[in-house]
Motif scaffolding. Structure first.
Motif, PDB file in Angstrom:
ATOM      1  N   VAL A  49       1.007  -1.182   0.113  1.00  0.00           N
ATOM      2  CA  VAL A  49      -0.153   0.012   0.138  1.00  0.00           C
ATOM      3  C   VAL A  49       0.743   1.254   0.089  1.00  0.00           C
ATOM      4  CG1 VAL A  49      -1.526   1.288   1.390  1.00  0.00           C
ATOM      5  CG2 VAL A  49      -1.728  -1.264   1.312  1.00  0.00           C
ATOM      6  N   LYS A  50       0.716   2.188  -0.806  1.00  0.00           N
ATOM      7  CA  LYS A  50       1.313   3.459  -0.803  1.00  0.00           C
ATOM      8  C   LYS A  50       0.204   4.579  -0.584  1.00  0.00           C
ATOM      9  CE  LYS A  50       3.516   6.717  -3.990  1.00  0.00           C
ATOM     10  NZ  LYS A  50       3.893   6.885  -5.360  1.00  0.00           N
ATOM     11  N   VAL A  51       0.686   5.447   0.161  1.00  0.00           N
ATOM     12  CA  VAL A  51      -0.138   6.380   0.962  1.00  0.00           C
ATOM     13  C   VAL A  51       0.283   7.600   0.621  1.00  0.00           C
ATOM     14  CG1 VAL A  51      -1.380   7.566   2.936  1.00  0.00           C
ATOM     15  CG2 VAL A  51      -0.948   5.142   2.846  1.00  0.00           C
ATOM     16  N   ASP A  52      -0.282   8.772  -0.134  1.00  0.00           N
ATOM     17  CA  ASP A  52      -0.086  10.125  -0.644  1.00  0.00           C
ATOM     18  C   ASP A  52      -1.073  11.006  -0.078  1.00  0.00           C
ATOM     19  OD1 ASP A  52       2.389   9.329  -2.201  1.00  0.00           O
ATOM     20  OD2 ASP A  52       0.983   8.631  -3.837  1.00  0.00           O
ATOM     21  N   LYS A  53      -0.720  12.284   0.037  1.00  0.00           N
ATOM     22  CA  LYS A  53      -1.261  13.507   0.338  1.00  0.00           C
ATOM     23  C   LYS A  53      -1.799  13.981  -0.837  1.00  0.00           C
ATOM     24  CE  LYS A  53       1.140  14.891   4.310  1.00  0.00           C
ATOM     25  NZ  LYS A  53       2.016  16.120   4.914  1.00  0.00           N
TER      26      LYS A  53
END
Length: 128
Positions: A49-53
Motif C-alpha cells: 500500500v502506498k499512501v499520498d497526500k
C-alpha cells in the motif's frame, strides 16, 4: 499484511494483524507511507500500500497496476476518517470486516475509488 485484488468485482481484500492495521492507519492519517505485503507475482496479490497526500476532495483508493500497489491518496479530512475506521478495525475485539465502498455523495471517498474490504485481525463475524 495480505492484499488481494479482485478485478472482476473491482475490489481489494485486505487482511492484516492489529499492528499492521494500526501502522496503515497512522500512514493514512499522515498522508505518506509505503507498507509491504506478502506477495507472489503469479497471484492477484498486491505488493503493498502506498499512501499520498493530495488536495482532494476526498480520498481516492485505486490500484497501480504497473507497481502492483494499492494507492490511497486524499485530503487530510478524508484521510482522517479512513484512518479512524482502520484504527477501529485494528482494536475491535468482535471480529468481522469493514466494507469501504464509494457511492454518489459519499462523505469522504472520491468518485472512482475501488471497494476495499478490511478484515478484522480477529477473523470471522462478530458475535451478537
Amino acid at each position: 499484511m495480505r492484499l488481494v485484488s479482485d478485478p472482476a468485482f473491482g475490489e481489494v481484500d485486505l487482511s492484516a494483524s492489529a499492528e499492521e492495521l494500526a501502522r496503515l492507519a497512522r500512514a493514512v492519517a499522515r498522508g505518506e507511507g509505503l507498507l509491504g505485503s506478502t506477495w507472489r507475482p503469479e497471484t492477484n496479490a498486491l505488493a503493498g500500500v502506498k499512501v499520498d497526500k493530495t488536495s482532494g476532495p476526498g480520498v481516492l483508493i485505486h490500484r497501480d497496476a504497473e507497481q502492483q500497489l494499492l494507492v490511497i491518496s486524499g485530503d487530510s479530512a478524508g484521510r482522517a476518517v479512513l484512518a479512524e475506521n482502520l484504527r477501529a478495525m485494528a482494536t475491535d475485539e468482535e471480529g468481522g470486516h469493514l466494507h469501504i465502498d464509494y457511492f454518489p455523495g459519499h462523505f469522504y471517498l472520491a468518485e472512482g475509488s475501488l471497494s476495499l474490504v478490511v478484515n478484522s485481525p480477529r477473523g470471522g463475524m462478530p458475535i451478537s
